[in-house]
Write a protein that holds these residues in place. Structure first.
Motif, PDB file in Angstrom:
ATOM      1  N   LEU A  56     -30.589  83.150 -60.386  1.00 46.13           N
ATOM      2  CA  LEU A  56     -29.493  82.687 -61.239  1.00 46.13           C
ATOM      3  C   LEU A  56     -29.152  83.826 -62.193  1.00 46.13           C
ATOM      4  O   LEU A  56     -30.044  84.412 -62.811  1.00 46.13           O
ATOM      5  N   HIS A  57     -27.867  84.138 -62.315  1.00 43.86           N
ATOM      6  CA  HIS A  57     -27.436  85.296 -63.099  1.00 43.86           C
ATOM      7  C   HIS A  57     -26.145  84.958 -63.826  1.00 43.86           C
ATOM      8  O   HIS A  57     -25.391  84.089 -63.375  1.00 43.86           O
ATOM      9  N   ILE A  58     -25.891  85.630 -64.939  1.00 42.78           N
ATOM     10  CA  ILE A  58     -24.592  85.452 -65.602  1.00 42.78           C
ATOM     11  C   ILE A  58     -23.511  86.126 -64.745  1.00 42.78           C
ATOM     12  O   ILE A  58     -23.768  87.141 -64.103  1.00 42.78           O
ATOM     13  N   GLY A  94     -37.009  97.358 -62.942  1.00 40.77           N
ATOM     14  CA  GLY A  94     -35.903  98.319 -62.828  1.00 40.77           C
ATOM     15  C   GLY A  94     -34.722  97.870 -61.986  1.00 40.77           C
ATOM     16  O   GLY A  94     -34.322  98.573 -61.064  1.00 40.77           O
ATOM     17  N   GLU A  95     -34.148  96.716 -62.310  1.00 33.89           N
ATOM     18  CA  GLU A  95     -32.956  96.285 -61.571  1.00 33.89           C
ATOM     19  C   GLU A  95     -31.757  97.155 -61.938  1.00 33.89           C
ATOM     20  O   GLU A  95     -30.953  97.522 -61.099  1.00 33.89           O
ATOM     21  N   GLU A  96     -31.642  97.455 -63.235  1.00 31.07           N
ATOM     22  CA  GLU A  96     -30.527  98.279 -63.693  1.00 31.07           C
ATOM     23  C   GLU A  96     -30.803  99.740 -63.340  1.00 31.07           C
ATOM     24  O   GLU A  96     -31.926 100.200 -63.444  1.00 31.07           O
ATOM     25  N   GLY A  97     -29.788 100.450 -62.934  1.00 34.99           N
ATOM     26  CA  GLY A  97     -29.989 101.846 -62.541  1.00 34.99           C
ATOM     27  C   GLY A  97     -29.934 102.801 -63.723  1.00 34.99           C
ATOM     28  O   GLY A  97     -29.177 103.759 -63.717  1.00 34.99           O
ATOM     29  N   GLY A 109     -24.054  94.616 -57.814  1.00 37.85           N
ATOM     30  CA  GLY A 109     -25.272  94.532 -57.016  1.00 37.85           C
ATOM     31  C   GLY A 109     -26.350  93.774 -57.779  1.00 37.85           C
ATOM     32  O   GLY A 109     -26.339  93.751 -59.011  1.00 37.85           O
ATOM     33  N   HIS A 110     -27.247  93.121 -57.067  1.00 38.62           N
ATOM     34  CA  HIS A 110     -28.365  92.415 -57.678  1.00 38.62           C
ATOM     35  C   HIS A 110     -29.578  92.561 -56.771  1.00 38.62           C
ATOM     36  O   HIS A 110     -29.437  92.858 -55.590  1.00 38.62           O
ATOM     37  N   ASP A 111     -30.777  92.277 -57.325  1.00 36.65           N
ATOM     38  CA  ASP A 111     -31.987  92.307 -56.497  1.00 36.65           C
ATOM     39  C   ASP A 111     -31.833  91.431 -55.257  1.00 36.65           C
ATOM     40  O   ASP A 111     -32.387  91.728 -54.201  1.00 36.65           O
ATOM     41  N   PHE A 143     -28.302  87.995 -71.814  1.00 35.34           N
ATOM     42  CA  PHE A 143     -28.431  87.046 -70.699  1.00 35.34           C
ATOM     43  C   PHE A 143     -28.737  87.723 -69.360  1.00 35.34           C
ATOM     44  O   PHE A 143     -29.415  87.161 -68.512  1.00 35.34           O
ATOM     45  N   ASP A 144     -28.194  88.922 -69.169  1.00 31.16           N
ATOM     46  CA  ASP A 144     -28.309  89.638 -67.896  1.00 31.16           C
ATOM     47  C   ASP A 144     -29.769  89.786 -67.479  1.00 31.16           C
ATOM     48  O   ASP A 144     -30.522  90.509 -68.133  1.00 31.16           O
ATOM     49  N   GLY A 145     -30.159  89.097 -66.417  1.00 36.37           N
ATOM     50  CA  GLY A 145     -31.535  89.178 -65.924  1.00 36.37           C
ATOM     51  C   GLY A 145     -32.471  88.196 -66.621  1.00 36.37           C
ATOM     52  O   GLY A 145     -33.220  87.478 -65.977  1.00 36.37           O
ATOM     53  N   VAL A 146     -32.393  88.155 -67.972  1.00 37.49           N
ATOM     54  CA  VAL A 146     -33.303  87.310 -68.761  1.00 37.49           C
ATOM     55  C   VAL A 146     -33.069  85.832 -68.435  1.00 37.49           C
ATOM     56  O   VAL A 146     -34.015  85.058 -68.248  1.00 37.49           O
ATOM     57  N   SER A 159     -35.470  87.106 -61.431  1.00 33.69           N
ATOM     58  CA  SER A 159     -34.454  88.124 -61.704  1.00 33.69           C
ATOM     59  C   SER A 159     -35.159  89.321 -62.356  1.00 33.69           C
ATOM     60  O   SER A 159     -36.220  89.711 -61.876  1.00 33.69           O
ATOM     61  N   HIS A 160     -34.651  89.836 -63.458  1.00 36.16           N
ATOM     62  CA  HIS A 160     -35.232  91.041 -64.057  1.00 36.16           C
ATOM     63  C   HIS A 160     -35.208  90.982 -65.580  1.00 36.16           C
ATOM     64  O   HIS A 160     -34.408  90.256 -66.169  1.00 36.16           O
ATOM     65  N   LEU A 161     -36.083  91.781 -66.216  1.00 35.39           N
ATOM     66  CA  LEU A 161     -36.158  91.821 -67.682  1.00 35.39           C
ATOM     67  C   LEU A 161     -35.730  93.162 -68.269  1.00 35.39           C
ATOM     68  O   LEU A 161     -35.727  93.328 -69.479  1.00 35.39           O
TER      69      LEU A 161
HETATM   70 ZN   LIG Z   1     -28.710  91.725 -63.911  1.00 38.72          ZN
END
Ligand SMILES: [Zn+2]
Length: 420
Positions: free
Chosen positions: A190-192, A129-132, A362-364, A95-98, A84-86
């Protein structure tokens, strides 16, 4: 296979300290892409990957991949990737990404400790850079890894002050080469959940069927600025009054569309600028931004058609002139049947209840799904809040979901009929 839930929690809580924000309502973090806080989170992540014996590489846009080639695997076989993303939004949740990158690592560690004999390498991934929130409007690293955007184009992106290239250099995460998601046999994230459907149903784990499509448009409405005291009501061309009709039509049409079909349609006017925005002047112009989504492209189209019809009507009845440009258009993305089924089977074997849901965000994974089989799993969100320090998931749900992730990964990585 047993997941080390304590280790998962410790890694998420440690990452929460990088860019931690003061918040009475919960725990939050600000770790914009390639910022100092994001750099610290990356540093800690890479250390953890190396500790687990993974072979870590960083590509030219800062995507991180840690590969484990089990002794039982063919090193040449296409790997199964997970991650996912950091990076975060300003004042985002912990939690988002982490959760996605550390559940991936803990899943691989559980497979390493088990007697299992995967036949494919496994790759733990963190996309840039998942988040815009900086440099681009989201899914930046995954758009490079899937060939949608070139390395050069991505590195040249600016946040107004610096480029991605300089920012990555500053934190030591501009590597070389290009991570290619097309090389993967399959991908899981896996994502929240970021809404309350799973929590409301009392189900810890969601299996995503589709990721919503998103269309964003810019509307301008031009009327005539005039004295609010001396201009008679039937003499006005009020741009804001016209814009108000559009705001309500977007809401009405999305509501009506959501009552039929997939039930996933949403429509939002999230931005409105009025000129001159002065109390005693009839508004001369208004500019609005729309965000329209659904998992069925026809439901997006139906909402856009309604916007066009309304703008025509405003021109005729109110004498304003209007323009509409849609410059962001991501189509709906279905998740791979193979990945969905593998996760559903894994959860069923563990007796962990699941529900099929769509993703309204949206997600990666929506990028990765364009080049290989991709699956997305959700952990129930306690209160539905996300992109906020209020974001919360139960640790036992995170551990249960990671168990399913590990089982699904192992199943995908020991299949033989997809060999390349
Ligand atoms: Zn995310």
């Amino acid at each position: 296979m047993s997941i080390d839930g304590k280790s998962l929690r410790a890694a998420i809580e440690q990452t929460a300290t990088f860019g931690a924000v003061d918040a009475a309502e919960g725990r939050g973090r600000t770790a914009l892409p390639a910022s100092e806080a994001n750099g610290a989170a990356r540093e800690y992540f890479c250390e953890r990957l190396r500790e687990a014996g993974l072979d870590v590489r960083v590509d030219a846009v800062g995507n991180i991949a840690g590969r484990w080639t089990p002794p039982s695997a063919n090193p040449e076989a296409a790997p199964v990737a997970v991650g996912s993303h950091l990076d975060s939004v300003p004042r985002g949740g912990i939690f988002d990404g982490v959760l996605g990158v550390y559940s991936a690592l803990e899943a691989v560690r559980a497979i390493q400790r088990s007697e299992a004999a995967p036949t494919r390498p496994l790759e733990v991934v963190c996309f840039t850079g998942e988040e815009g929130t900086r440099f681009a409007d989201g899914v930046l690293g995954s758009s490079v890894a899937t060939g949608k955007r070139s390395v050069e184009e991505a590195l040249a992106l600016s946040d107004g002050e610096t480029t991605l290239e300089s920012a990555l250099d500053a934190i030591g995460y501009r590597g070389t080469g290009r991570l290619d998601a097309g090389d993967w046999d399959a991908w899981l994230e896996l994502h929240i959940e970021q809404t309350t459907r799973l929590a409301d149903a009392g189900v810890p784990l969601g299996i995503v069927t589709d990721i919503t499509g998103t269309t964003r448009c810019h509307v301008t409405i031009a009327g005539e600025a005039d004295h609010s005291g001396t201009t008679a009501m039937d003499d006005r061309t009020d741009a804001l009054a016209a814009a108000s009709e559009l705001v309500l039509e977007v809401e009405r049409r999305a509501t009506a569309t959501a009552e039929t079909g997939t039930g996933t349609a949403v429509g939002t006017v999230g931005s409105l600028d009025v000129d001159p925005n002065v109390v005693n002047v009839v508004p001369g112009s208004a500019s609005l931004q729309l965000d329209i989504r659904a998992t069925d492209q026809r439901e997006i189209q139906r909402q856009l058609d309604a916007v066009r019809r309304l703008l025509d009507a405003l021109e005729r009845h109110r004498g304003v002139s209007t323009s509409l440009t849609c410059d962001y258009d991501v189509p709906p993305t279905a998740m791979s049947e193979r990945c969905q089924q593998t996760a559903a089977d894994a959860a069923a074997k563990r007796g962990i209840p699941t529900r099929r849901v769509h993703s309204g965000a949206g997600h990666d994974t929506m990028q990765v799904a364009t080049v290989t089989d991709a699956g997305l799993l959700f952990v129930a969100s306690e209160n539905g809040h996300s992109h906020s320090p209020k974001e919360l998931a139960r640790w036992e749900d995170c551990t249960a979901a990671t168990t399913v992730l590990a089982d699904a990964l192992l199943a995908l990585a020991t299949e033989t009929h997809h060999d390349t």
